[in-house]
Scaffold this active site. Structure first.
Site, mmCIF file in Angstrom:
data_model
loop_
_atom_site.group_PDB
_atom_site.id
_atom_site.type_symbol
_atom_site.label_atom_id
_atom_site.label_comp_id
_atom_site.label_asym_id
_atom_site.label_seq_id
_atom_site.Cartn_x
_atom_site.Cartn_y
_atom_site.Cartn_z
ATOM 1 C CD1 TRP A 1 -19.742 43.197 4.956
ATOM 2 C CD2 TRP A 1 -20.802 41.483 3.985
ATOM 3 N NE1 TRP A 1 -19.637 43.342 3.582
ATOM 4 C CE2 TRP A 1 -20.274 42.307 2.970
ATOM 5 C CE3 TRP A 1 -21.518 40.338 3.611
ATOM 6 C CZ2 TRP A 1 -20.431 42.035 1.610
ATOM 7 C CZ3 TRP A 1 -21.676 40.056 2.259
ATOM 8 C CH2 TRP A 1 -21.142 40.899 1.283
ATOM 9 C CG ASP B 1 -17.560 37.314 8.746
ATOM 10 O OD1 ASP B 1 -16.473 37.000 8.227
ATOM 11 O OD2 ASP B 1 -18.470 37.884 8.103
ATOM 12 C CE LYS C 1 -13.881 40.665 2.060
ATOM 13 N NZ LYS C 1 -14.158 41.732 1.081
#
Lengths: 364, 364
Positions: free
Chosen positions: B103, B176, B200
């Site tokens: 990511w 992030d 999440k």
């Protein structure tokens, strides 16, 4: 008391859809988890998104020349993505826009960041009380595309004649159909791109449906980020990153409901009946009035006025007491607005007509 | 049979949250409509979004120097929006990125469209098996920002020491936190921007939470479209266009649940207990192994291997039969991954530990 929600969007969804979603909210397909708790790459959600796309293709008769994409950010994100992806970056690149309301104007504002915007037709001078007749438009040569807003939720207008391939002479037609998608039969082959935020006719907010002719996907400059490129969604089945799974699931249930009703042609008949019942009530009265040209009247958002703002406030209050909510006109224009998308049953419109007649009798 | 969903995201939400959302799905606050059918500008949804923001501010102790925004497109859209908004467009403009996994690499790819990307630290050469120690980083002068990915879902690593204001010397820290937001107590004042896809720890997919220091909102070039500008969301209370109302509502319920549990410090204690139970089981065994450096082990995604891929397949199959799902490692790396976000109860981890011990006994 039956509740009828006339909100312009997010809007009422079919009762059957809401009840099904509620029943399986915590346990989808026997997994013991809700659909919104499941991996987007697992078998259950894969079947949801595939079925949803298949339903959309079947209902709208979409050929393999088109991609069907699910993108976040609503129509407002499409206002930017369309020019980012398909506006010519050559010197003098431009696109033509029909200015038929607040949302057309917003689309034009974003497009101006990427090229020249030519206004092919506008009803701005008369407060957007009509959509200019398509047959009189003169398309300039070399336009990257022609953009229209098929239904205008604020002014309450709608195109009843759309440009055809013959009118367009090869210019791709781009249509914001956020507020009337799947409300009437259209020929997708006449369009380059159709886009629609889901929250009026298709489902909850949080997902936009984009139908795009495949040749238009290849025009995007290298400089555009992944999440703003149509090819990213086309190549990944709208799963480049985690899609808005619950919104897509709801969209799937709504398309299933339209299929069970008999398809878009049947829905269109009902929409005509619903809107005519309201326009007939308005036209038969000297108490209610429509600010919209008769030939441009929307079948989705029926906008009307009462003799005074005081009476409009009283009308809204009494309607709400009877379970009819969301009838207030857009804050930019005032008045009354009955949004009667696909999910609004005829019974809801009949209840409103009865109330309008009663209210007129008591307040004239 | 109790079902425990160990999916990496979209992931299990608290049972209490799911049951509350189900109960009021078709009738929110006595309106007779579901929350997803109501206007985003009506009183009910206004109270939802205001309460949600207030909960987030309270739980994370966020000062008035920061805006709390709700934006569509997930973390992947933030990979582009961060550089679009705050990367210097001057000659030689650059930002620094720590490359700690798939990511991070995706975030770097998007940033390169807007300026130069310098890799301040990387664990790529060792398959991202650790997060490089922050204290050794040498920040270059003039960086627009420093970007980190606080938890890496694929490799199963996490920062346990974050850069502080002292380390940063004025460079804004952009994080992030998609996979560990609200899982442990942090000092928001150390950050310029925190962003997190909700799916999440916070709610369903379809909304990202963005916490941004106010001075960073003013840097956006005029050329950036409305929907991609942080100032658009800041000025409108995230209501420039229709927000993803249902996703925000669910996020609100999850924050309410965290408050009822006693706040993030309490959640953090539970997360430590849950992850340690699993790492102790792995470390006590010669059957299971962790590919991650002990100091970088994630408390959210516990990644481990079995002696063979055949045994891993058998493990997944038997676990699923016992109601433990979503345990398959990311398709890029294989193996087993137990994602144990805030909503996973200790009982779910205990059930997994029991099964691991049993499986080892039967298959060693």
């Amino acid at each position: 008391m039956a509740v009828y929600n006339f909100s312009a969007g997010p809007a009422a969804l079919p009762t059957e859809v809401m009840e099904k979603a509620q029943a399986e909210f915590c346990d989808f397909m026997g997994t013991g988890s809700g659909v919104l708790e499941l991996s987007h790459r697992g078998p259950q959600f894969s079947s949801v998104i595939e079925k949803t796309e298949a339903n959309i293709r079947e209902l709208m008769n979409i050929s393999d020349d088109y991609e069907v994409l699910f993108i976040q950010g609503g129509a407002s994100m499409q206002f930017a993505m369309v020019p980012m992806n398909i506006m010519s970056r050559e010197e003098g690149g431009f696109a033509e826009y029909a200015d038929t309301g607040m949302w057309s104007a917003k689309a034009m504002k974003e497009a101006k960041l990427f090229g020249d915007v030519k206004v092919i037709a506008s009803s701005k001078e008369t407060n957007y009380d009509n959509v200019p007749p398509v047959r009189r438009w003169k398309l300039s040569e070399g336009s990257s595309y022609l953009h229209i807003t098929t239904n205008n939720t604020v002014a309450g207008t709608q195109y009843h004649v759309l440009p055809t391939a013959e009118d367009l002479k090869g210019t791709p037609l781009v249509a914001d159909m956020s507020s009337d998608i799947m409300s009437s039969v259209i020929n997708v082959n006449d369009f380059g791109i159709i886009y629609a935020g889901a929250q009026k006719n298709l489902g909850p907010s949080g997902v936009a449906l984009v139908i795009i002719r495949k040749d238009l996907i290849e025009k995007t400059p290298e400089s555009i980020p992944s999440m703003l490129r149509y090819d990213t969604y086309a190549k990944s089945g709208s799963m480049f990153n985690t899609p808005p799974t619950f919104a897509i699931y709801m969209l799937g249930l709504v398309t299933e409901w339209i299929k069970e009703k008999g398809g878009i042609a049947v829905i269109e008949e009902i929409n005509i009946a619903k809107s005519e019942a309201l326009y007939e009530t308005i036209d038969a009265s000297s108490f209610y009035s429509s600010p919209v040209h008769p030939g441009s009247r929307s079948r989705m958002n029926i906008v009307f006025r009462l003799p005074s703002e005081e009476l409009e406030a009283k009308f809204l209050k009494e309607a709400a007491e009877l379970g009819m909510t969301g009838l207030k006109g857009h804050r930019a224009v005032g008045g009354i607005r009955a949004s009667i998308y696909n999910a609004m049953p005829l019974a809801g419109v009949e209840a409103l007509v009865d109330f309008m007649n009663e209210f007129e009798k008591n307040n004239s």
